[in-house]
Scaffold this active site. Sequence first.
Site, PDB file in Angstrom:
ATOM      1  NE  ARG A  38      32.155  41.082  39.116  1.00 18.86           N
ATOM      2  CZ  ARG A  38      31.918  41.774  40.217  1.00 18.86           C
ATOM      3  NH1 ARG A  38      30.837  41.447  41.128  1.00 18.86           N
ATOM      4  NH2 ARG A  38      32.724  42.398  41.200  1.00 18.86           N
TER       5      ARG A  38
ATOM      6  CD  GLN B 127      39.247  39.601  34.870  1.00 19.56           C
ATOM      7  OE1 GLN B 127      40.237  39.533  34.205  1.00 19.56           O
ATOM      8  NE2 GLN B 127      39.345  38.939  36.137  1.00 19.56           N
TER       9      GLN B 127
ATOM     10  CG  ASP C  40      33.420  43.508  36.821  1.00 18.46           C
ATOM     11  OD1 ASP C  40      32.604  43.937  37.423  1.00 18.46           O
ATOM     12  OD2 ASP C  40      34.034  42.292  37.395  1.00 18.46           O
TER      13      ASP C  40
ATOM     14  CB  SER D 158      35.684  44.632  39.170  1.00 18.03           C
ATOM     15  OG  SER D 158      35.166  43.274  39.433  1.00 18.03           O
TER      16      SER D 158
ATOM     17  CE1 TYR E 257      28.644  39.422  42.779  1.00 23.17           C
ATOM     18  CE2 TYR E 257      27.713  38.167  41.089  1.00 23.17           C
ATOM     19  CZ  TYR E 257      28.211  39.227  41.365  1.00 23.17           C
ATOM     20  OH  TYR E 257      28.506  40.160  40.502  1.00 23.17           O
TER      21      TYR E 257
HETATM   22  P1  NAD Z   1      30.188  41.656  46.605  1.00 19.78           P
HETATM   23  O1  NAD Z   1      30.233  43.182  46.503  1.00 19.78           O
HETATM   24  O2  NAD Z   1      28.962  40.819  46.313  1.00 19.78           O
HETATM   25  O3  NAD Z   1      30.162  41.211  48.327  1.00 19.78           O
HETATM   26  C1  NAD Z   1      31.354  41.616  48.931  1.00 19.78           C
HETATM   27  C2  NAD Z   1      32.064  40.481  49.830  1.00 19.78           C
HETATM   28  O4  NAD Z   1      31.047  40.288  50.810  1.00 19.78           O
HETATM   29  C3  NAD Z   1      32.191  39.217  49.160  1.00 19.78           C
HETATM   30  O5  NAD Z   1      33.497  38.682  49.220  1.00 19.78           O
HETATM   31  C4  NAD Z   1      31.125  38.333  50.139  1.00 19.78           C
HETATM   32  O6  NAD Z   1      31.750  37.003  50.080  1.00 19.78           O
HETATM   33  C5  NAD Z   1      31.272  39.018  51.358  1.00 19.78           C
HETATM   34  N1  NAD Z   1      30.191  38.759  52.245  1.00 19.78           N
HETATM   35  C6  NAD Z   1      28.913  38.468  52.050  1.00 19.78           C
HETATM   36  N2  NAD Z   1      28.280  38.254  53.323  1.00 19.78           N
HETATM   37  C7  NAD Z   1      29.292  38.264  54.130  1.00 19.78           C
HETATM   38  C8  NAD Z   1      28.887  38.097  55.554  1.00 19.78           C
HETATM   39  N3  NAD Z   1      28.124  37.720  56.097  1.00 19.78           N
HETATM   40  N4  NAD Z   1      30.217  38.472  56.130  1.00 19.78           N
HETATM   41  C9  NAD Z   1      31.359  38.637  55.599  1.00 19.78           C
HETATM   42  N5  NAD Z   1      31.651  38.776  54.379  1.00 19.78           N
HETATM   43  C10 NAD Z   1      30.337  38.558  53.739  1.00 19.78           C
HETATM   44  O7  NAD Z   1      31.317  41.118  46.080  1.00 19.78           O
HETATM   45  P2  NAD Z   1      32.469  41.371  44.823  1.00 19.78           P
HETATM   46  O8  NAD Z   1      33.292  42.096  45.240  1.00 19.78           O
HETATM   47  O9  NAD Z   1      31.295  41.848  43.987  1.00 19.78           O
HETATM   48  O10 NAD Z   1      32.854  40.020  44.266  1.00 19.78           O
HETATM   49  C11 NAD Z   1      32.143  38.821  44.134  1.00 19.78           C
HETATM   50  C12 NAD Z   1      32.747  37.787  43.497  1.00 19.78           C
HETATM   51  O11 NAD Z   1      33.095  37.741  42.283  1.00 19.78           O
HETATM   52  C13 NAD Z   1      34.170  37.309  44.135  1.00 19.78           C
HETATM   53  O12 NAD Z   1      34.163  36.010  44.028  1.00 19.78           O
HETATM   54  C14 NAD Z   1      35.056  38.024  43.478  1.00 19.78           C
HETATM   55  O13 NAD Z   1      36.296  37.386  43.365  1.00 19.78           O
HETATM   56  C15 NAD Z   1      34.460  37.420  42.167  1.00 19.78           C
HETATM   57  N6  NAD Z   1      34.888  38.373  41.036  1.00 19.78           N
HETATM   58  C16 NAD Z   1      35.080  37.943  39.448  1.00 19.78           C
HETATM   59  C17 NAD Z   1      35.826  38.500  38.494  1.00 19.78           C
HETATM   60  C18 NAD Z   1      35.999  37.905  37.542  1.00 19.78           C
HETATM   61  O14 NAD Z   1      36.724  36.504  37.232  1.00 19.78           O
HETATM   62  N7  NAD Z   1      35.912  38.472  36.327  1.00 19.78           N
HETATM   63  C19 NAD Z   1      35.811  39.945  38.632  1.00 19.78           C
HETATM   64  C20 NAD Z   1      35.379  40.468  39.949  1.00 19.78           C
HETATM   65  C21 NAD Z   1      35.114  39.607  41.037  1.00 19.78           C
END
Ligand code: NAD
Length: 372
Positions: free
Chosen positions: A121, A126, A129, A132, A227
Site C-alpha cells: 500500500r 496506488q 492497488d 483499494s 493495517y
Molecule cells: P482493511 O480492509 O485491512 O481494514 C478496514 C478497517 O478496519 C481499517 O481501517 C482497520 O483499522 C479497521 N479495524 C480493524 N479492526 C478494527 C476494530 N476492532 N474495530 C474497528 N475498526 C477496526 O483496511 P484497508 O482499507 O485495506 O486500509 C488499510 C490501510 O492501508 C489504511 O491505513 C489505509 O489508509 C492504507 N492505504 C494506503 C494506501 C496507499 O498509501 N497507497 C492505499 C490504500 C490504503
Amino acid sequence: MRIFVPSETDRSETRVPVAPATVAKLLKLGAQVSVQSQLGKTLHLSDDDYRKAGAEVVERANGFAAADIVLRLRKPAREDIALLRKDCIHISYLDPFNEPQLVRALAAAGVTAVSMEMIPRSTIAQKMDALSSQANLAGYNAVTLAATHLDKIFPMMTTPSGTIPPAKVFVIGVGVAGLQAIATAKRLGAAVEAFDTRPVVEEQVKSLGARFVKVDLGETGQTAQGYAKELTPEQLDKQREAMAKHCAQSDVVITTAQIFGKRAPRIVTAAMVEQMKPGSIVVDMAVESGGNVEGSKLDETVDVNGVKILGVGNLAGRTARAASEMYSNNLGAFVDHFWDKENKTFRLDLTNDILKGCVITHGGEILNPQFK
Ligand code: NAD
C-alpha cells in the site's frame, strides 16, 4: 510476450478482469493479447469489442498453453494450473493466507504467481492497488444497498406533509471501504458517525463531515503498512460495550473491520443486534473473511426481530462495470510499470519492493517469506 485473459469460472462473478481499453494499452507496449471467447459477456461486451481493441479471441486451453502472462481476477482452479506453462507469470487475487495448498501447487508448477492482495500500500503502487479500487466501490455499494432496504430515507426532508429526520448511519472500521461508505452516506444526507481502532483515522472521519466515536482502548495503533493491529480480547470487549449504544441508536450499521491476513474481528454480538430498533439494517462487509457481526451469513439476509443483517459477498461486483474498469486499470498499470519498453518484455526484478511484496511463487519455490 503473449498475454492471455481467461473468463472467470465462478458463475456469481459479474466483473471482467480486463476491459478493451486495457487491451489497447497492452498492445501499445508491444505485447500480444488474447482473450477467451465471451470474456466480456457479463458487461455486454462482445468478442468483436475485444477484437476491435486488437485482441485475438481464443479458446481457453489454447490461451493458457501459449501465455507468458495470464491476467485474471479470481484465484486459479487446479485444472487451470495444469494448463499453465512453466515460468508463466500469473497475476490475480490469490488469497494466499487461506490457500496454502494453492500456493504450493503454483510453486510446484514453476509458475511466477503474483497476488494482487499483496501489492504494497505504497504511494508508487496506488495505481495497481486492487484492494483499494474494489473496497472503494464496495463501500459505496454497502450504503446504496442499505438505503434500498431501509424503510426510511437518508436525508432530512422538510415538506408541508411533515419533517422527516435524517437516517443515522454508524460505520465501524474506517479504511478505504469505510471512508467511501461515510462519504456516500453523507452525500445522501444521513447523519454519520464512525469508529476505528487506528487513531489517525479521526481526522479523516471529521474531514468528511462525520462524527468520530472516541473509545479509550489503551494501546492500539497500526503496522508499517498502515493495517490495524489485532485487539486483545479485553480490548474487544471494551469496544463492543462502547459500540452497543451507538448501534442501538442507529438506523444503519455498516461494519468493515479487517485485520490483514487474519479472520475479521467479531464486533457486533447477537445481544447488540437484539438491542437495535426493528427495521434497522446491518451490512456486514467482512462477511467473506469471517464476519464482524454475529449471525451474519454470506449472501443471505438474516432477520433478527425485524433487524436485517445483510451479508453480501462481492459487493464491488454489484457495480460490475465500474469495478471491472478499475481492476482492469490496476492490472494494466502493474504490467506497464514493469514493462521493458526496449525489449518488449516484463522485467521481473525480484529486488523491486513492489514485486518483493506480491510475487508469492517463482522458479519452483515459495518466494515470499510470509508464506514459505
Ligand atoms: P482493511 O480492509 O485491512 O481494514 C478496514 C478497517 O478496519 C481499517 O481501517 C482497520 O483499522 C479497521 N479495524 C480493524 N479492526 C478494527 C476494530 N476492532 N474495530 C474497528 N475498526 C477496526 O483496511 P484497508 O482499507 O485495506 O486500509 C488499510 C490501510 O492501508 C489504511 O491505513 C489505509 O489508509 C492504507 N492505504 C494506503 C494506501 C496507499 O498509501 N497507497 C492505499 C490504500 C490504503
